[in-house]
Write a protein that holds these residues in place. Sequence first.
Motif, PDB file in Angstrom:
ATOM      1  N   ASN A  57       0.833  12.909   1.588  1.00  0.00           N
ATOM      2  CA  ASN A  57       1.228  11.209   2.258  1.00  0.00           C
ATOM      3  C   ASN A  57       0.433  11.762   3.672  1.00  0.00           C
ATOM      4  O   ASN A  57       1.105  13.518   4.669  1.00  0.00           O
ATOM      5  N   ILE A  58       0.771  10.804   4.547  1.00  0.00           N
ATOM      6  CA  ILE A  58       0.606  10.854   5.944  1.00  0.00           C
ATOM      7  C   ILE A  58       1.321  11.513   7.116  1.00  0.00           C
ATOM      8  O   ILE A  58       0.777  12.160   7.410  1.00  0.00           O
TER       9      ILE A  58
ATOM     10  N   GLY B 161      -2.457   0.174  11.228  1.00  0.00           N
ATOM     11  CA  GLY B 161      -1.159  -0.830  10.893  1.00  0.00           C
ATOM     12  C   GLY B 161      -0.040   0.085  10.683  1.00  0.00           C
ATOM     13  O   GLY B 161       0.874   0.622  10.898  1.00  0.00           O
TER      14      GLY B 161
ATOM     15  N   ARG C  55       2.606   1.809  -3.494  1.00  0.00           N
ATOM     16  CA  ARG C  55       1.133   2.740  -4.357  1.00  0.00           C
ATOM     17  C   ARG C  55       1.384   3.746  -4.374  1.00  0.00           C
ATOM     18  O   ARG C  55       1.367   5.034  -4.804  1.00  0.00           O
TER      19      ARG C  55
ATOM     20  N   ALA D 105       1.063  -1.381  -0.073  1.00  0.00           N
ATOM     21  CA  ALA D 105       0.188  -0.046  -0.109  1.00  0.00           C
ATOM     22  C   ALA D 105       0.856   1.594   0.350  1.00  0.00           C
ATOM     23  O   ALA D 105       0.082   1.945  -0.574  1.00  0.00           O
TER      24      ALA D 105
ATOM     25  N   ASP E   6      -5.448  10.570   1.800  1.00  0.00           N
ATOM     26  CA  ASP E   6      -4.916   9.054   0.745  1.00  0.00           C
ATOM     27  C   ASP E   6      -4.000  10.158  -0.317  1.00  0.00           C
ATOM     28  O   ASP E   6      -4.923  10.738  -1.683  1.00  0.00           O
ATOM     29  N   LEU E   7      -2.849   8.976  -0.885  1.00  0.00           N
ATOM     30  CA  LEU E   7      -2.632   9.459  -1.707  1.00  0.00           C
ATOM     31  C   LEU E   7      -2.972   9.721  -2.929  1.00  0.00           C
ATOM     32  O   LEU E   7      -2.106  10.158  -4.029  1.00  0.00           O
TER      33      LEU E   7
ATOM     34  N   PHE F 143      -7.866  -4.125   8.101  1.00  0.00           N
ATOM     35  CA  PHE F 143      -8.746  -4.184   7.928  1.00  0.00           C
ATOM     36  C   PHE F 143      -8.177  -6.168   7.615  1.00  0.00           C
ATOM     37  O   PHE F 143      -9.051  -6.595   7.565  1.00  0.00           O
ATOM     38  N   HIS F 144      -6.916  -6.542   7.809  1.00  0.00           N
ATOM     39  CA  HIS F 144      -6.137  -7.862   8.251  1.00  0.00           C
ATOM     40  C   HIS F 144      -6.194  -7.807   9.512  1.00  0.00           C
ATOM     41  O   HIS F 144      -4.903  -7.695  10.309  1.00  0.00           O
TER      42      HIS F 144
ATOM     43  N   ARG G 179      -2.565  -8.331  16.939  1.00  0.00           N
ATOM     44  CA  ARG G 179      -1.838  -6.953  16.071  1.00  0.00           C
ATOM     45  C   ARG G 179      -2.682  -5.670  16.490  1.00  0.00           C
ATOM     46  O   ARG G 179      -2.234  -3.829  17.173  1.00  0.00           O
TER      47      ARG G 179
HETATM   48  O1  PTJ Z   1      -3.106  -1.972   8.790  1.00  0.00           O
HETATM   49  P1  PTJ Z   1      -4.682  -3.327   8.317  1.00  0.00           P
HETATM   50  O2  PTJ Z   1      -4.554  -4.251   8.555  1.00  0.00           O
HETATM   51  O3  PTJ Z   1      -5.968  -2.184   8.638  1.00  0.00           O
HETATM   52  O4  PTJ Z   1      -4.251  -2.878   6.614  1.00  0.00           O
HETATM   53  C1  PTJ Z   1      -4.026  -1.245   6.754  1.00  0.00           C
HETATM   54  C2  PTJ Z   1      -3.528  -1.213   4.794  1.00  0.00           C
HETATM   55  C3  PTJ Z   1      -3.375  -0.100   3.994  1.00  0.00           C
HETATM   56  C4  PTJ Z   1      -3.010  -1.831   3.909  1.00  0.00           C
HETATM   57  C5  PTJ Z   1      -4.931  -1.838   3.710  1.00  0.00           C
HETATM   58  O5  PTJ Z   1      -6.632  -0.219   4.450  1.00  0.00           O
HETATM   59  C6  PTJ Z   1      -4.955  -1.582   2.595  1.00  0.00           C
HETATM   60  O6  PTJ Z   1      -5.012  -2.606   1.926  1.00  0.00           O
HETATM   61  O7  PTJ Z   1      -5.241  -0.347   1.956  1.00  0.00           O
HETATM   62  P2  PTJ Z   1      -5.340  -0.082   0.519  1.00  0.00           P
HETATM   63  O8  PTJ Z   1      -6.476  -0.605  -0.076  1.00  0.00           O
HETATM   64  O9  PTJ Z   1      -3.798  -0.302   0.018  1.00  0.00           O
HETATM   65  O10 PTJ Z   1      -5.621   2.007   0.343  1.00  0.00           O
HETATM   66  C7  PTJ Z   1      -4.510   2.433   1.003  1.00  0.00           C
HETATM   67  C8  PTJ Z   1      -4.493   3.937   0.436  1.00  0.00           C
HETATM   68  O11 PTJ Z   1      -3.419   4.354   1.184  1.00  0.00           O
HETATM   69  C9  PTJ Z   1      -3.832   3.279  -1.144  1.00  0.00           C
HETATM   70  O12 PTJ Z   1      -5.312   4.751  -2.118  1.00  0.00           O
HETATM   71  C10 PTJ Z   1      -2.679   4.456  -1.325  1.00  0.00           C
HETATM   72  O13 PTJ Z   1      -2.497   5.342  -2.622  1.00  0.00           O
HETATM   73  C11 PTJ Z   1      -2.795   5.457   0.161  1.00  0.00           C
HETATM   74  N1  PTJ Z   1      -1.467   5.497   0.910  1.00  0.00           N
HETATM   75  C12 PTJ Z   1      -0.257   4.746   1.218  1.00  0.00           C
HETATM   76  N2  PTJ Z   1       0.314   4.991   1.652  1.00  0.00           N
HETATM   77  C13 PTJ Z   1       0.478   6.481   2.280  1.00  0.00           C
HETATM   78  C14 PTJ Z   1      -0.982   6.903   1.682  1.00  0.00           C
HETATM   79  N3  PTJ Z   1      -1.853   7.891   1.827  1.00  0.00           N
HETATM   80  C15 PTJ Z   1      -1.313   8.693   2.595  1.00  0.00           C
HETATM   81  N4  PTJ Z   1      -0.524   8.441   3.169  1.00  0.00           N
HETATM   82  C16 PTJ Z   1       0.465   7.516   3.019  1.00  0.00           C
HETATM   83  N5  PTJ Z   1       1.976   7.971   3.367  1.00  0.00           N
END
Ligand code: PTJ
Length: 243
Positions: free
Chosen positions: A198-199, A78, A39, A36, A180-181, A104-105, A110
């Motif tokens: 970015n967060i 996380g 991306r 994530a 969300d980026l 989510f997971h 955790r």
């Molecule tokens: O800890 P969990 O189990 O709740 O899982 C967390 C993740 C992030 C893995 C889960 O929620 C997930 O799979 O999310 P997605 O669907 O991949 O969405 C995450 C979004 O956050 C994507 O659109 C990324 O572009 C965005 N993103 C990633 N890193 C950053 C971010 N946005 C802002 N700052 C970041 N550093």
Amino acid sequence: MTEVPESHPRYESLKTREDLVEGVKKGITSEAGLIAHGRGEMFDYLLGEKTIPEAKRAAERSVQLMKEADNPVISVNGNVAALVPENIVKLSKRLDCKLEVNLFHRTDERIEKIVKELEKHGAEDVLGKDPDAEIPNLDHDRALCSEEGIYYSEVVLVPLEDGDRAQALKRMGKTVLTIDLNPLSRTAKAADVTIVDNIIRAVPYMIECEPSEEEFDNRENLSSILEYMSDRLLQLRDEDMAR
Ligand code: PTJ
């Protein structure tokens, strides 16, 4: 943990990656969290790795909406816990709102570790360990939440959120705020206010910014961000051609 030298031109970005890898090793961040983040990094590159005015406007509006709410909640996963543990606690204190660990997971282990991490940074009464409610129309584990937190909140900040859950929260009638980026993600589109940043920059900005009472149109703001990103791509192409 790899020591990243501060002199490295990509220090911030490499340090952020190390924080996440460390989060995985500590059992705070999911392995999918690394993907994530990758991306997210791609979209951050298109922003020029800075907080653009559209992100500031969205952050200022979010702060106002959270201040106005009776029961605002920040959802912590996380990635959030690995990247901004101290600042997310500061933000919750500034806005007088609850923190709820919502994964989510999801695993109990955790959740426990993330709660402890937040407490280490000064958080009290973190919700999430004993879920007693469910977000409707989501399959089991992802739906679990706390009644006094997310379930009865009217405004909820869900950074780096999965699109399904963001949409389910919207269907519950909540005001959904996100960081969300990716301006094209389902979460970014479903939210009432999307902070495309970015967060690691957005949360510190939210701690110190002035809240905004101005009208805010999320679709317009996202459209303007996409325009910014495409202009930047063309600018990068021109710079490269001029070399
Ligand atoms: O800890 P969990 O189990 O709740 O899982 C967390 C993740 C992030 C893995 C889960 O929620 C997930 O799979 O999310 P997605 O669907 O991949 O969405 C995450 C979004 O956050 C994507 O659109 C990324 O572009 C965005 N993103 C990633 N890193 C950053 C971010 N946005 C802002 N700052 C970041 N550093």
